[in-house]
Design a protein around this motif. Structure first.
Motif, PDB file in Angstrom:
ATOM      1  N   LEU A  34       1.452   9.917  17.628  1.00 24.09           N
ATOM      2  CA  LEU A  34       1.486   8.598  18.740  1.00 24.09           C
ATOM      3  C   LEU A  34       2.611   7.325  17.955  1.00 24.09           C
ATOM      4  CD1 LEU A  34      -2.436   8.167  18.848  1.00 24.09           C
ATOM      5  CD2 LEU A  34      -0.540   9.329  21.040  1.00 24.09           C
ATOM      6  N   GLY A  35       3.405   7.524  17.111  1.00 27.48           N
ATOM      7  CA  GLY A  35       3.708   6.384  16.614  1.00 27.48           C
ATOM      8  C   GLY A  35       3.708   6.297  15.939  1.00 27.48           C
ATOM      9  N   ALA A  36       3.528   6.466  14.425  1.00 32.85           N
ATOM     10  CA  ALA A  36       3.305   5.759  12.938  1.00 32.85           C
ATOM     11  C   ALA A  36       3.122   4.893  13.049  1.00 32.85           C
ATOM     12  CB  ALA A  36       3.809   6.788  11.715  1.00 32.85           C
ATOM     13  N   ALA A  37       4.363   4.298  13.019  1.00 34.00           N
ATOM     14  CA  ALA A  37       4.813   2.693  12.376  1.00 34.00           C
ATOM     15  C   ALA A  37       4.255   1.685  13.595  1.00 34.00           C
ATOM     16  CB  ALA A  37       6.702   2.362  13.311  1.00 34.00           C
ATOM     17  N   PRO A  38       4.099   1.982  14.308  1.00 30.13           N
ATOM     18  CA  PRO A  38       3.247   0.794  15.331  1.00 30.13           C
ATOM     19  C   PRO A  38       2.036   0.929  15.508  1.00 30.13           C
ATOM     20  CG  PRO A  38       4.598   2.420  16.700  1.00 30.13           C
ATOM     21  CD  PRO A  38       5.119   2.515  15.879  1.00 30.13           C
TER      22      PRO A  38
ATOM     23  N   ALA B 187      11.506   8.899  -7.151  1.00 28.00           N
ATOM     24  CA  ALA B 187      12.559   7.549  -6.506  1.00 28.00           C
ATOM     25  C   ALA B 187      12.099   6.677  -4.830  1.00 28.00           C
ATOM     26  CB  ALA B 187      13.675   8.193  -6.410  1.00 28.00           C
ATOM     27  N   VAL B 188      11.585   8.305  -4.486  1.00 32.32           N
ATOM     28  CA  VAL B 188      11.173   7.922  -2.523  1.00 32.32           C
ATOM     29  C   VAL B 188       9.329   7.071  -2.917  1.00 32.32           C
ATOM     30  CG1 VAL B 188      10.496   8.878  -1.003  1.00 32.32           C
ATOM     31  CG2 VAL B 188      12.401   9.728  -1.725  1.00 32.32           C
ATOM     32  N   MET B 189       9.088   8.108  -4.093  1.00 27.01           N
ATOM     33  CA  MET B 189       7.576   7.418  -3.487  1.00 27.01           C
ATOM     34  C   MET B 189       7.714   5.687  -4.740  1.00 27.01           C
ATOM     35  SD  MET B 189       5.612   9.424  -3.377  1.00 27.01           S
ATOM     36  CE  MET B 189       4.040   8.962  -4.263  1.00 27.01           C
ATOM     37  N   ALA B 190       8.129   5.480  -5.546  1.00 28.40           N
ATOM     38  CA  ALA B 190       8.298   4.435  -6.457  1.00 28.40           C
ATOM     39  C   ALA B 190       9.023   3.331  -5.209  1.00 28.40           C
ATOM     40  CB  ALA B 190       9.669   4.230  -7.947  1.00 28.40           C
ATOM     41  N   GLY B 191      10.105   3.413  -5.002  1.00 24.64           N
ATOM     42  CA  GLY B 191      10.538   2.770  -3.839  1.00 24.64           C
ATOM     43  C   GLY B 191      10.281   2.406  -2.502  1.00 24.64           C
ATOM     44  N   ALA B 192       9.290   2.992  -2.196  1.00 22.25           N
ATOM     45  CA  ALA B 192       8.340   2.606  -1.155  1.00 22.25           C
ATOM     46  C   ALA B 192       6.873   2.380  -1.133  1.00 22.25           C
ATOM     47  CB  ALA B 192       8.688   3.673  -0.101  1.00 22.25           C
TER      48      ALA B 192
ATOM     49  N   THR C 218       3.456  12.825   3.876  1.00 22.00           N
ATOM     50  CA  THR C 218       4.563  13.081   3.113  1.00 22.00           C
ATOM     51  C   THR C 218       5.790  12.061   2.542  1.00 22.00           C
ATOM     52  OG1 THR C 218       6.531  13.146   4.555  1.00 22.00           O
ATOM     53  CG2 THR C 218       4.903  15.672   4.494  1.00 22.00           C
ATOM     54  N   PRO C 219       5.886  11.973   1.359  1.00 23.09           N
ATOM     55  CA  PRO C 219       6.772  10.723   0.958  1.00 23.09           C
ATOM     56  C   PRO C 219       7.622   9.936   2.005  1.00 23.09           C
ATOM     57  CG  PRO C 219       7.189  12.270  -0.568  1.00 23.09           C
ATOM     58  CD  PRO C 219       6.623  12.938   0.898  1.00 23.09           C
ATOM     59  N   GLY C 220       8.920  10.517   3.163  1.00 21.03           N
ATOM     60  CA  GLY C 220       9.244  10.996   3.922  1.00 21.03           C
ATOM     61  C   GLY C 220       8.463   9.390   5.195  1.00 21.03           C
ATOM     62  N   GLU C 221       7.272  10.378   5.522  1.00 16.14           N
ATOM     63  CA  GLU C 221       6.116   9.680   6.285  1.00 16.14           C
ATOM     64  C   GLU C 221       6.670   8.200   5.782  1.00 16.14           C
ATOM     65  OE1 GLU C 221       4.280  13.562   8.194  1.00 16.14           O
ATOM     66  OE2 GLU C 221       2.819  11.415   7.551  1.00 16.14           O
ATOM     67  N   GLY C 222       6.082   7.904   4.704  1.00 19.33           N
ATOM     68  CA  GLY C 222       5.666   7.210   3.992  1.00 19.33           C
ATOM     69  C   GLY C 222       6.657   6.104   4.147  1.00 19.33           C
ATOM     70  N   ALA C 223       7.688   5.943   3.043  1.00 16.94           N
ATOM     71  CA  ALA C 223       8.855   5.334   3.583  1.00 16.94           C
ATOM     72  C   ALA C 223       9.291   4.764   5.343  1.00 16.94           C
ATOM     73  CB  ALA C 223      10.139   6.018   2.835  1.00 16.94           C
ATOM     74  N   ALA C 224       8.972   5.858   5.912  1.00 17.64           N
ATOM     75  CA  ALA C 224       8.947   5.137   7.401  1.00 17.64           C
ATOM     76  C   ALA C 224       7.796   3.771   8.013  1.00 17.64           C
ATOM     77  CB  ALA C 224       8.754   6.311   8.432  1.00 17.64           C
ATOM     78  N   VAL C 225       6.598   4.684   7.463  1.00 21.77           N
ATOM     79  CA  VAL C 225       5.473   3.460   7.686  1.00 21.77           C
ATOM     80  C   VAL C 225       5.137   2.517   7.080  1.00 21.77           C
ATOM     81  CG1 VAL C 225       3.311   2.622   7.380  1.00 21.77           C
ATOM     82  CG2 VAL C 225       4.064   5.355   8.306  1.00 21.77           C
ATOM     83  N   ARG C 226       5.960   2.353   5.421  1.00 24.18           N
ATOM     84  CA  ARG C 226       6.532   1.012   4.826  1.00 24.18           C
ATOM     85  C   ARG C 226       7.329  -0.110   5.113  1.00 24.18           C
ATOM     86  NH1 ARG C 226       3.494  -1.954   1.881  1.00 24.18           N
ATOM     87  NH2 ARG C 226       3.004   0.442   0.020  1.00 24.18           N
ATOM     88  N   ALA C 227       8.263   1.130   5.686  1.00 19.42           N
ATOM     89  CA  ALA C 227       9.722  -0.386   6.707  1.00 19.42           C
ATOM     90  C   ALA C 227       8.762  -1.252   7.287  1.00 19.42           C
ATOM     91  CB  ALA C 227      10.334   0.304   7.452  1.00 19.42           C
ATOM     92  N   GLY C 228       7.613  -1.268   7.892  1.00 14.73           N
ATOM     93  CA  GLY C 228       6.703  -1.929   8.472  1.00 14.73           C
ATOM     94  C   GLY C 228       5.678  -2.744   8.313  1.00 14.73           C
ATOM     95  N   LEU C 229       5.182  -2.351   7.082  1.00 14.39           N
ATOM     96  CA  LEU C 229       4.371  -3.170   6.643  1.00 14.39           C
ATOM     97  C   LEU C 229       4.283  -3.748   5.331  1.00 14.39           C
ATOM     98  CD1 LEU C 229       2.207  -0.498   6.671  1.00 14.39           C
ATOM     99  CD2 LEU C 229       1.738  -2.366   8.155  1.00 14.39           C
ATOM    100  N   ASP C 230       3.892  -4.762   5.167  1.00 18.33           N
ATOM    101  CA  ASP C 230       3.824  -6.175   3.967  1.00 18.33           C
ATOM    102  C   ASP C 230       3.576  -4.903   2.595  1.00 18.33           C
ATOM    103  OD1 ASP C 230       0.779  -7.089   2.680  1.00 18.33           O
ATOM    104  OD2 ASP C 230       1.079  -6.258   5.595  1.00 18.33           O
ATOM    105  N   ALA C 231       3.849  -5.661   1.672  1.00 20.72           N
ATOM    106  CA  ALA C 231       3.751  -5.169  -0.032  1.00 20.72           C
ATOM    107  C   ALA C 231       2.014  -5.084  -0.056  1.00 20.72           C
ATOM    108  CB  ALA C 231       4.594  -5.874  -0.434  1.00 20.72           C
ATOM    109  N   GLU C 232       1.346  -6.143   0.287  1.00 20.60           N
ATOM    110  CA  GLU C 232      -0.447  -5.223   0.046  1.00 20.60           C
ATOM    111  C   GLU C 232      -0.096  -4.485   0.787  1.00 20.60           C
ATOM    112  OE1 GLU C 232      -1.294  -8.130  -1.755  1.00 20.60           O
ATOM    113  OE2 GLU C 232       0.772  -8.993  -2.144  1.00 20.60           O
ATOM    114  N   ALA C 233      -0.259  -3.649   1.751  1.00 25.32           N
ATOM    115  CA  ALA C 233      -1.006  -2.497   2.193  1.00 25.32           C
ATOM    116  C   ALA C 233      -0.405  -1.383   1.209  1.00 25.32           C
ATOM    117  CB  ALA C 233      -0.222  -2.372   3.144  1.00 25.32           C
ATOM    118  N   VAL C 234      -1.326  -0.898   1.070  1.00 22.86           N
ATOM    119  CA  VAL C 234      -1.398   0.365  -0.163  1.00 22.86           C
ATOM    120  C   VAL C 234      -1.025   2.511   1.050  1.00 22.86           C
ATOM    121  CG1 VAL C 234      -2.764   2.568  -1.382  1.00 22.86           C
ATOM    122  CG2 VAL C 234      -2.740  -0.787  -1.583  1.00 22.86           C
TER     123      VAL C 234
END
Length: 166
Positions: free
Chosen positions: A37-41, A87-92, A58-74
């Motif tokens: 259904l679209g993870a980011a929206p 690198a992916v885990m820490a970066g996102a 996956t970390p890839g999904e997490g990075a994509a979701v992180r791009a649309g959320l604030d830093a407070e979201a876990v």
């Protein structure tokens, strides 16, 4: 065929489950692109509805979701942790759900990227840690890790959850 996702209805559903789960925290699971259904929206809608914690596969999904959320979201990654994912885990700012001894060791060796983790425990050993006491299907469960207290920080209700357990 075209499908429209009613984000307001999805957010209303999340609020219902959050009220139902109270006083526990309800998290939003948006793995597999939000089940198609679209993870980011969906994640943005759930965040606006009050969600603070999210789960992805996956970390890839997490990075994509992180791009649309604030830093407070876990954001937790259900696939756990693999050596070299730092690198992916820490970066996102992603946190692994550690699913066994090998994953715990890799996460520790890589310097604990994401700063914290959740541990999937083993009900037979009554290990209760940040998020779950469910059975691990990988590597025999993190409960077999000797003395996890050096890296596991239980949630604030852990004492109540484990009271009277051996």
């Amino acid at each position: 065929m075209r499908v429209e996702v009613d984000l307001d209805a999805a957010a209303a559903n999340w609020r219902f489950y959050a009220r139902t789960a109270s006083p526990a925290e309800a998290a939003a699971v948006v793995k597999a692109d939000g089940y198609g259904l679209g993870a980011a929206p969906l994640a943005r809608a759930f965040r606006q509805a009050g969600a603070r914690t999210f789960f992805v596969a996956t970390p890839g999904e997490g990075a994509a979701v992180r791009a649309g959320l604030d830093a407070e979201a876990v954001i937790y990654v259900l696939d756990g942790y693999r050596a070299g994912a730092a690198a992916v885990m820490a970066g996102a700012g992603l946190r692994p759900v550690v699913n066994g001894v090998a994953q715990a060791q890799a996460w520790l060796a890589d310097g604990r990227p994401g700063g914290a983790c959740a541990v999937q425990g083993d009900e037979e050993r009554r290990l209760c840690v940040p998020l779950t006491c469910g059975r691990s299907r990988k590597e025999g469960g993190a409960a077999s890790v000797a003395h996890p207290g050096s890296w596991v920080q239980p949630n604030k209700d852990a004492a109540a959850q484990t009271k009277g357990l051996k």
